[in-house]
Design a protein around this motif. Structure first.
Motif, PDB file in Angstrom:
ATOM      1  N   ILE A 172       0.836  -1.199   0.000  1.00  0.00           N
ATOM      2  CA  ILE A 172       0.000   0.000   0.000  1.00  0.00           C
ATOM      3  C   ILE A 172       0.872   1.251   0.000  1.00  0.00           C
ATOM      4  CG2 ILE A 172      -1.672   1.313   1.352  1.00  0.00           C
ATOM      5  CD1 ILE A 172      -2.789  -1.371   2.322  1.00  0.00           C
ATOM      6  N   ALA A 173       1.930   1.250   0.806  1.00  0.00           N
ATOM      7  CA  ALA A 173       2.810   2.418   0.883  1.00  0.00           C
ATOM      8  C   ALA A 173       3.505   2.677  -0.453  1.00  0.00           C
ATOM      9  CB  ALA A 173       3.848   2.216   1.991  1.00  0.00           C
ATOM     10  N   ILE A 174       3.971   1.626  -1.111  1.00  0.00           N
ATOM     11  CA  ILE A 174       4.657   1.803  -2.392  1.00  0.00           C
ATOM     12  C   ILE A 174       3.684   2.310  -3.447  1.00  0.00           C
ATOM     13  CG2 ILE A 174       5.825   0.576  -4.263  1.00  0.00           C
ATOM     14  CD1 ILE A 174       6.980  -1.303  -2.117  1.00  0.00           C
ATOM     15  N   GLY A 175       2.501   1.706  -3.528  1.00  0.00           N
ATOM     16  CA  GLY A 175       1.522   2.161  -4.511  1.00  0.00           C
ATOM     17  C   GLY A 175       1.071   3.584  -4.265  1.00  0.00           C
ATOM     18  N   ALA A 176       0.847   3.949  -2.999  1.00  0.00           N
ATOM     19  CA  ALA A 176       0.427   5.315  -2.688  1.00  0.00           C
ATOM     20  C   ALA A 176       1.537   6.316  -2.976  1.00  0.00           C
ATOM     21  CB  ALA A 176      -0.002   5.396  -1.222  1.00  0.00           C
ATOM     22  N   ALA A 177       2.786   5.953  -2.637  1.00  0.00           N
ATOM     23  CA  ALA A 177       3.895   6.864  -2.898  1.00  0.00           C
ATOM     24  C   ALA A 177       4.100   7.085  -4.388  1.00  0.00           C
ATOM     25  CB  ALA A 177       5.177   6.306  -2.266  1.00  0.00           C
ATOM     26  N   ALA A 178       3.980   6.030  -5.181  1.00  0.00           N
ATOM     27  CA  ALA A 178       4.117   6.184  -6.634  1.00  0.00           C
ATOM     28  C   ALA A 178       3.010   7.052  -7.205  1.00  0.00           C
ATOM     29  CB  ALA A 178       4.110   4.810  -7.302  1.00  0.00           C
ATOM     30  N   THR A 179       1.836   7.023  -6.574  1.00  0.00           N
ATOM     31  CA  THR A 179       0.724   7.851  -7.046  1.00  0.00           C
ATOM     32  C   THR A 179       0.903   9.305  -6.640  1.00  0.00           C
ATOM     33  OG1 THR A 179      -0.798   5.980  -6.928  1.00  0.00           O
ATOM     34  CG2 THR A 179      -1.767   8.177  -6.905  1.00  0.00           C
ATOM     35  N   VAL A 180       1.234   9.549  -5.387  1.00  0.00           N
ATOM     36  CA  VAL A 180       1.345  10.917  -4.893  1.00  0.00           C
ATOM     37  C   VAL A 180       2.491  11.661  -5.566  1.00  0.00           C
ATOM     38  CG1 VAL A 180       1.812  12.294  -2.833  1.00  0.00           C
ATOM     39  CG2 VAL A 180       0.267  10.344  -2.695  1.00  0.00           C
ATOM     40  N   THR A 181       3.601  10.975  -5.798  1.00  0.00           N
ATOM     41  CA  THR A 181       4.740  11.610  -6.455  1.00  0.00           C
ATOM     42  C   THR A 181       4.547  11.783  -7.952  1.00  0.00           C
ATOM     43  OG1 THR A 181       5.814   9.439  -6.687  1.00  0.00           O
ATOM     44  CG2 THR A 181       6.359  10.760  -4.734  1.00  0.00           C
ATOM     45  N   GLY A 182       3.511  11.187  -8.513  1.00  0.00           N
ATOM     46  CA  GLY A 182       3.244  11.320  -9.932  1.00  0.00           C
ATOM     47  C   GLY A 182       3.966  10.332 -10.813  1.00  0.00           C
ATOM     48  N   LEU A 183       4.760   9.442 -10.232  1.00  0.00           N
ATOM     49  CA  LEU A 183       5.509   8.487 -11.048  1.00  0.00           C
ATOM     50  C   LEU A 183       4.584   7.539 -11.793  1.00  0.00           C
ATOM     51  CD1 LEU A 183       8.450   7.579  -8.646  1.00  0.00           C
ATOM     52  CD2 LEU A 183       8.598   8.872 -10.779  1.00  0.00           C
ATOM     53  N   ALA A 184       3.518   7.109 -11.141  1.00  0.00           N
ATOM     54  CA  ALA A 184       2.619   6.150 -11.774  1.00  0.00           C
ATOM     55  C   ALA A 184       1.692   6.795 -12.788  1.00  0.00           C
ATOM     56  CB  ALA A 184       1.780   5.446 -10.707  1.00  0.00           C
ATOM     57  N   ALA A 185       1.607   8.121 -12.794  1.00  0.00           N
ATOM     58  CA  ALA A 185       0.665   8.789 -13.688  1.00  0.00           C
ATOM     59  C   ALA A 185       1.346   9.442 -14.882  1.00  0.00           C
ATOM     60  CB  ALA A 185      -0.131   9.844 -12.903  1.00  0.00           C
ATOM     61  N   THR A 186       2.434  10.176 -14.612  1.00  0.00           N
ATOM     62  CA  THR A 186       3.070  10.938 -15.681  1.00  0.00           C
ATOM     63  C   THR A 186       4.164  10.160 -16.390  1.00  0.00           C
ATOM     64  OG1 THR A 186       4.603  11.921 -14.073  1.00  0.00           O
ATOM     65  CG2 THR A 186       2.540  13.103 -14.522  1.00  0.00           C
ATOM     66  N   ARG A 187       4.835   9.287 -15.690  1.00  0.00           N
ATOM     67  CA  ARG A 187       5.926   8.512 -16.282  1.00  0.00           C
ATOM     68  C   ARG A 187       5.659   7.035 -16.019  1.00  0.00           C
ATOM     69  NH1 ARG A 187      11.426  11.935 -14.678  1.00  0.00           N
ATOM     70  NH2 ARG A 187      10.768  13.939 -15.572  1.00  0.00           N
ATOM     71  N   ARG A 188       4.952   6.440 -16.947  1.00  0.00           N
ATOM     72  CA  ARG A 188       4.491   5.075 -16.719  1.00  0.00           C
ATOM     73  C   ARG A 188       5.647   4.100 -16.563  1.00  0.00           C
ATOM     74  NH1 ARG A 188       0.832   4.263 -21.748  1.00  0.00           N
ATOM     75  NH2 ARG A 188       2.459   5.594 -22.591  1.00  0.00           N
ATOM     76  N   VAL A 189       6.650   4.220 -17.446  1.00  0.00           N
ATOM     77  CA  VAL A 189       7.782   3.289 -17.383  1.00  0.00           C
ATOM     78  C   VAL A 189       8.523   3.460 -16.067  1.00  0.00           C
ATOM     79  CG1 VAL A 189       9.941   2.603 -18.461  1.00  0.00           C
ATOM     80  CG2 VAL A 189       7.980   3.238 -19.888  1.00  0.00           C
ATOM     81  N   HIS A 190       8.777   4.705 -15.678  1.00  0.00           N
ATOM     82  CA  HIS A 190       9.448   4.952 -14.411  1.00  0.00           C
ATOM     83  C   HIS A 190       8.600   4.483 -13.235  1.00  0.00           C
ATOM     84  CE1 HIS A 190      11.509   7.651 -17.203  1.00  0.00           C
ATOM     85  NE2 HIS A 190      12.533   7.656 -16.366  1.00  0.00           N
ATOM     86  N   GLY A 191       7.283   4.697 -13.347  1.00  0.00           N
ATOM     87  CA  GLY A 191       6.407   4.262 -12.258  1.00  0.00           C
ATOM     88  C   GLY A 191       6.400   2.762 -12.087  1.00  0.00           C
ATOM     89  N   LEU A 192       6.283   2.015 -13.193  1.00  0.00           N
ATOM     90  CA  LEU A 192       6.306   0.555 -13.101  1.00  0.00           C
ATOM     91  C   LEU A 192       7.657   0.056 -12.610  1.00  0.00           C
ATOM     92  CD1 LEU A 192       4.380  -0.335 -16.393  1.00  0.00           C
ATOM     93  CD2 LEU A 192       3.527  -0.452 -14.047  1.00  0.00           C
TER      94      LEU A 192
END
Length: 379
Positions: A172-192
């Protein structure tokens, strides 16, 4: 000459809708959490628990009949002898087996696997003792053999049971952090890549603690570390995927699936077949329930029956990654301004001014409006 200042905005009072939302939603959420945790615990009992009966038909038949009289508590598997029953336990077909006595006056034997669940092993020992007393009061007691015992450092499985919740919290912490920092939204490759890398590190650290230091996990070290990391990755992908589709409220939905429902429905402290229907079945389709089953298989049973939980975890990971990709694409499409007089993308051309500065047309229009207002005030 005076410059008028803009009026101070007055804060609007809370609406009745917000008051009702807090008044209703918070108690409803608490009721959901209490139901998810307490109802399965209050109804803990065997429900079609796989149990073997071994021996010749004339001796094993009466045992199977007495087990059938207990309703849907047990799912009886017949084995020709004790060796076949042992193989069934090691392959995770059954949690234990009752081996019928070969000669009159001989005590029956109970085969258990405490590594598959100490609670279930204790339940089967009590059951076998009751059946022996019913059959031959005052006769010889039941011989108990632990085919797959728990590690000596964790005889009651307490460390194993306690290790599942931190995995959920890490995901949960990793998924939430990737969302809040924008990694999972703006940079898909970096987020994954962030999700995979963080989950792998958590898996390595968890294996170092549970396997190397505490000795509560057996099996191949790297396989155990991979299973731990996959549980975290599936949980993180679930949270980040829900957030990619629903925004920040998706983090709450992901946490609901991973921890608030996944933890009490995982059956890690007993067995999925010890939970009431349909919780025991649904829990194995969630990341935490599948992860606990996979970890038991690779740590204590040489990977037996690991196929289904592995597919479930991979499925959640793929679904989460797909949701991240779709959410990012939809967000970029919605953020693109419509083509205006200034050309595609709203960027002004030399004909309408401002191209040399590279200022987008919405910002330039706002600045022009502010400048005109200021001149009127000075006049």
């Amino acid at each position: 000459m005076s410059v008028s200042s803009p009026p101070t905005a007055r804060q609007a009072p809370p609406s009745p809708r917000a008051f009702l939302a807090v008044l209703v939603l918070v108690p409803a959420f608490v009721a959901l959490v209490l139901w998810a945790f307490t109802w399965p615990a209050a109804r803990t009992a065997p429900h079609e628990l796989p149990l073997g009966v071994a021996g010749p038909s004339e001796a094993a038949g009466p045992i199977a009949e007495r087990l059938a009289q207990r309703g849907d508590a047990f799912e009886v598997h017949r084995y020709p002898d004790a060796a076949a029953a042992r193989a069934g336990i090691e392959d995770r077909e059954v949690y234990g087996a009752v081996v019928a006595a070969e000669r009159p006056g001989q005590a029956p034997e109970l085969l258990v696997a405490s590594a598959g669940g100490p609670t279930v092993a204790a339940l089967l020992e009590q059951l076998a003792a009751e059946m022996a007393e019913e059959t031959a009061p005052g006769g010889p007691g039941v011989r108990v053999t632990d085919v797959v015992p728990t590690p000596a450092a964790d005889p009651r499985g307490a460390v194993f049971n306690s290790s599942v919740l931190p995995l959920a919290l890490a995901g949960i912490a990793i998924g939430a952090a990737a969302t809040v920092t924008g990694l999972a939204a703006t940079r898909r490759v970096h987020g994954l890549a962030t999700l995979v890398g963080a989950a792998a590190l958590v898996g390595l650290v968890s294996a170092a603690i549970g396997h190397s230091w505490l000795g509560a996990l057996d099996g191949d070290w790297w396989t155990v570390a991979g299973a731990l990391g996959l549980v975290v990755l599936a949980s993180a992908a679930t949270v980040a995927g829900c957030a990619a589709l629903l925004g920040l409220p998706g983090i709450g939905l992901g946490a609901l699936l991973v921890m608030l429902l996944g933890n009490p429905w995982s059956g890690v402290s007993s067995a999925p077949e010890m939970l009431p229907d349909p919780v025991g079945v649904l829990g194995q389709w969630l990341p935490l329930g599948a992860g606990a089953t996979l970890l038991r298989s690779v740590a204590f049973f040489d990977g037996a029956a690991a196929g289904f939980p592995l597919l479930v975890l991979v499925g959640w990971t793929v679904l989460g990654g797909t949701a991240i990709a779709l959410g990012g694409r939809r967000r970029r499409a919605g953020a693109s301004p419509p083509s205006g007089p200034g050309g595609p993308g709203g960027t002004p051309t030399p004909d309408n001014g401002g191209a040399a500065e590279g200022i987008p047309w919405p910002r330039r229009a706002a600045e022009a409006s502010d400048g005109g207002a200021g001149q009127s005030a000075l006049a």
